[in-house]
Structures are given as structure tokens and as C-alpha cells.
Write an enzyme that holds these catalytic residues in place. Structure first.
Site, PDB file in Angstrom:
ATOM      1  CG  HIS A   1       0.631  -6.638   2.359  1.00 20.84           C
ATOM      2  ND1 HIS A   1      -0.273  -5.789   1.780  1.00 20.84           N
ATOM      3  CD2 HIS A   1       1.556  -6.935   1.400  1.00 20.84           C
ATOM      4  CE1 HIS A   1       0.073  -5.585   0.519  1.00 20.84           C
ATOM      5  NE2 HIS A   1       1.184  -6.275   0.260  1.00 20.84           N
TER       6      HIS A   1
ATOM      7  CG  HIS B   1      -1.807  -1.278   1.198  1.00 24.58           C
ATOM      8  ND1 HIS B   1      -2.861  -1.497   0.344  1.00 24.58           N
ATOM      9  CD2 HIS B   1      -1.691  -2.415   1.958  1.00 24.58           C
ATOM     10  CE1 HIS B   1      -3.389  -2.697   0.591  1.00 24.58           C
ATOM     11  NE2 HIS B   1      -2.684  -3.283   1.552  1.00 24.58           N
TER      12      HIS B   1
ATOM     13  CD  GLU C   1      -2.079  -3.486   5.174  1.00 24.54           C
ATOM     14  OE1 GLU C   1      -1.363  -4.338   4.622  1.00 24.54           O
ATOM     15  OE2 GLU C   1      -3.273  -3.279   4.829  1.00 24.54           O
TER      16      GLU C   1
ATOM     17  CD  GLU D   1      -1.873  -9.873   4.744  1.00 22.95           C
ATOM     18  OE1 GLU D   1      -1.751  -8.949   5.581  1.00 22.95           O
ATOM     19  OE2 GLU D   1      -2.468  -9.737   3.651  1.00 22.95           O
TER      20      GLU D   1
END
Length: 462
Positions: free
Chosen positions: A78, A10, A24, A145
Site C-alpha cells: 500500500h 485497492h 494509490e 505503507e
């Protein structure tokens, strides 16, 4: 030399998962930059970052960069959302480069074996998915993650610098193991006098690693040197080696300016190492007793970057810190940690004027109440004094801490030694306080640089 692309997921206009003001993208970048630094400092490897700041970048641009540079490995970092807790990793659910699954096994296991037991992070497993960055990368690719942004417990860990340091290091070491990266060797000095600058000496290697992380954030490279004195192993953090004593003293002064008061110089003559002197009484973290480096305005300005409505308490921390010989500026960071930047989202309410959770043990027992903000700060400093000193309360000051006599006097002389005492179990309590303090220092330095630039602009106009 192998080439690794590290992708902070992102960024820019794409915040990723969001929860209670946290985004995030910020956690992704923080971890990615830490992994980059650890790998670059310790291994022979070329690191390419898809982004190093808060910029918008398409998925196609990320994989195109990796493919154009003919990278050996693509790592995308992430954090999760939408319910759940814990760590998981992903590889493509289609045809794979042969090394991909082995890389996932090595890196995933290193991460979960590091942060799982220490932080009670659950293992959600090794998974497969049709993610763009996994599918379109020509090389082995892995997507991590780390935790769930919208889980309060996971979010607290993501805001904990000790966790960020540990998970970053476990990722970096997992990557190094998976790709069999050769380690860097420290350059050997030429014969002659040498002045080594030691920025901390610890009996616990983890504390030395935390010091290295802190120095790196200040732009100072360092590494661990193990030494044994009188049968005791110490982990020294070396932050420079100089042929000129003046340069070593300048480095010590720089270290002291950022709060490392115990920095010292070890002199070596010719090719013969010196007879080691006894280590100083140092530091499982900064000492509680000591000088204050930030002023009241710098404290209040920092907390308002997160909570503009925070009360102006800096002057009280300076006043009672000076009176008791306590580092009031770090005590202020403790108050920030306890009160969530004076937003009081835990057990204690704002009208209690209890900024350190004194006596708060759980629901139904929110702790002590003090008559004014000043008394609340005084009680916190006094409680710290009970842990850090065996001396009597300074002349002229009344006992305002209701739990002063319950403390084992002198049992917590450093902030990290408060772990398990002030906060139970609190295995990272002191580290969390010091992390906030370090961010306050960074903010103060940034403000001073801005003020300096304004003054320079004024001078140019005269």
C-alpha cells in the site's frame, strides 16, 4: 517450495489515496508486479497475485485466496495518505503466527536500509493494527505503507522509476531473506559454440540492475554476469545465449530497436571461455550523442496522454537533434521531466520558453527566457551539446544558450553523467529522464500495434 501471496492494495473502483490526479492503486500495482518479477526470476518460489491489473477486489476475496492456497506468507503493498512522510510496516495487533514478527523485522529493515539513506526516506517504524488482511490471513502477514501519496516529496519519489526499482528490489530481497528462499541457478550450456548477447556493460552494478529492470519492462529476461578485464570489474547484462549466431544477431537487433545501441555478442568455443576483449566505452546510461529512434508525432502524442494542452514541440527536437547529433527524443523526455509534462509547476513559467530549466537556481531566479519555443528547444540541445562534445557549434547555428561557455566541455557524455551537473545534487536526474523516455517508447510501440491491427482489419474487409 514456498508459496507467497502478493496483494496490490485497492484497485478498480477503489483508487485508495488520491492526490493531484495520482491514485494509490497504480503505485501499489506497479511495485507489486516488480516484486513478483524479481522473486520469480531469482528465487525458487511460487508467487500468487491477488490482482495483476486494475480490477476491483474485496478484502475478503484477497485473504480467501491466500487461505485456500495454503500460502506461507501474505504481503500486502500500500501507500499512505492523510499527512506525513516516510515508510512504515504493519502486523496484526492480535494473536500472531510465530514467524510474523521476525518476518516484519527482516523485511522492514531491508527496505528502510536501502531507500532511507539513498532517498532520504524517514523510518516511521514497525507497527501493529487490526487490518482485515492481517487479521483474516491464516499465515504470517505483513502490510507495507511505502510512502505518502499526498506528500509532494513522497509523490515525486513514487513517480521516479529508480525509486520504484530500488524499493521493489529491497522488498523482494527482504522477503527472500525472511523466508530463506533458495536462489535460482542459471542453466549451464552444453559444450559447443555459444553466442552470448550482452545488453550493456557497466562499472557500476546499480546501472546494470537498472538495465535489467528496463529490459524486463520490454519483456526481455536478463541477468548480471561479472567479469574482470585488465583489473577492472565490469557488470555485463546478459540477455540471451544461443547456439546459432543468427539468433544472437536477431536478439541484438531487437535490443537496438528499443534503444540499446551498444549491445554486442561474445562468442565462446567449446568449453573454454574466450579471451576477453576490451569492453566497449559503455554506458552509464544511454549516450547523449547518437541516433534518434522516435519521431516528432510519437513525442507529441505521448506527452498529450498526460497533458492534452502540451505544445507541439517534437519537430524542433528532431530538427536540432539532427543538427547537433544529439538524441533529441531523449532531450524531449528531459523537457518533460523539467516542466512536468509542460505544465510548468516549478520555477520556470511557460512564457519563458525554457524547457530545461537553464539558469534556474531557486526562488527569485527562474532562469533564462527565450524569444520563441524553437529558440528554447535550440538552447536546450545546445546546452546538452556543450556537455557531450568538445567540438565547435555546428556551422550555421548561432550561440543561443547563455550558459554554453560555463560548461566543462565533454564532462557529461551520458544522461546519467548529468547527475550532479545539470541538476544538483540530482543523484537520479539522468535515470528519471531515461524512465520517461522508456515510457515514450512503450507508448509508441502500443500505438504502432494498434495501427497495424487497424490495417489488418481493413485488409480483411477488402
Amino acid at each position: 517450495m514456498k508459496t507467497i501471496v502478493i496483494d496490490a492494495g485497492h484497485g478498480g473502483s477503489d483508487p485508495g489515496a488520491t492526490y493531484q490526479g495520482s491514485q494509490e492503486k497504480t503505485f501499489n500495482l506497479s511495485i507489486a508486479l516488480n516484486v513478483q518479477r524479481i522473486l520469480s526470476q531469482n528465487y525458487e518460489v511460487e508467487i500468487i497475485m491477488t490482482r495483476t491489473s486494475d480490477v476491483t477486489l474485496s478484502l475478503g476475496a484477497r485473504t480467501q485466496l491466500a487461505n485456500q492456497r495454503n500460502a506461507d506468507f501474505f504481503l500486502s503493498i500500500h501507500n499512505n495518505a492523510a499527512g506525513g512522510s516516510g515508510f512504515e510496516s504493519y502486523i496484526y495487533n492480535g494473536p500472531l503466527v510465530p514467524t510474523t514478527q521476525a518476518y516484519q523485522n527482516t523485511i522492514h529493515d531491508r527496505i528502510i536500509n536501502t531507500v532511507g539513506p539513498k532517498y532520504n526516506v524517514s523510518n516511521r517504524g514497525k507497527k501493529e493494527a487490526n487490518f482485515h488482511v492481517l487479521r483474516e490471513s491464516d499465515m504470517s502477514a505483513l502490510l507495507l505503507e511505502i510512502l505518502f501519496v499526498d506528500n509532494p516529496g513522497d509523490l515525486a519519489l513514487l513517480k521516479n522509476s529508480s525509486f520504484i526499482n530500488d524499493v521493489s528490489r529491497s522488498i523482494a530481497e527482504g522477503v527472500a531473506d525472511a523466508l530463506n528462499l533458495p536462489g535460482k541457478t542459471q542453466p549451464q550450456p552444453a559444450p559447443g559454440d555459444l553466442y552470448r548477447v550482452i545488453a550493456g556493460s557497466f562499472r557500476n552494478r546499480e546501472n546494470a540492475e537498472n538495465r535489467i529492470e528496463f529490459l524486463a519492462n520490454q519483456g526481455i529476461a536478463s541477468f548480471v554476469v561479472q567479469t574482470t578485464i585488465s583489473g577492472t570489474v565490469y557488470y555485463r547484462v546478459q540477455a540471451g545465449a544461443y547456439e546459432q549466431e543468427k539468433n544472437a544477431k536477431d536478439q541484438v537487433a531487437r535490443l537496438k530497436s528499443i534503444g540499446i545501441t551498444g549491445a554486442f555478442i561474445v562468442r565462446e568455443t567449446g568449453t573454454t571461455p574466450p579471451t576477453p576483449a576490451p569492453e566497449p566505452p559503455q554506458e552509464e546510461g544511454y549516450s547523449i550523442l547518437g541516433d534518434q529512434y522516435l519521431n516528432a508525432c510519437q513525442l507529441d502524442d505521448f506527452v498529450k496522454t498526460v497533458n492534452p494542452d502540451a505544445p507541439d514541440l517534437g519537430r524542433f527536437y528532431m530538427k536540432y537533434g539532427n543538427a547537433y547529433g544529439i538524441r533529441g527524443d531523449i532531450a524531449y523526455a528531459q523537457a518533460i521531466h523539467e516542466t512536468d509534462y509542460f505544465r510548468f509547476t516549478g520555477l520556470v513559467d511557460a512564457d519563458q520558453n525554457n524547457y530545461a530549466g537553464i539558469g534556474a537556481t531557486g526562488p527569485g531566479n527562474p532562469g533564462a527566457t527565450f524569444s520563441s519555443p524553437e529558440e528554447g528547444v535550440h538552447a536546450q540541445i545546445q546546452h546538452l551539446y556543450a556537455y557531450a562534445s568538445t567540438e565547435a557549434i555546428p556551422t550555421g547555428y548561432a550561440k543561443v544558450d547563455p550558459r554554453f561557455d560555463l560548461v566543462s566541455r565533454g564532462s557529461g557524455k551520458t544522461w546519467i553523467q548529468l547527475n550532479g551537473k545539470w541538476a544538483v545534487p540530482g543523484t537520479t536526474y539522468g535515470q528519471s529522464i531515461l524512465s520517461i523516455y522508456e515510457r515514450n517508447i512503450d507508448h509508441a510501440i502500443e500505438e504502432m500495434d494498434q495501427q497495424k491491427q487497424v490495417l489488418q482489419d481493413v485488409l480483411e474487409e477488402l
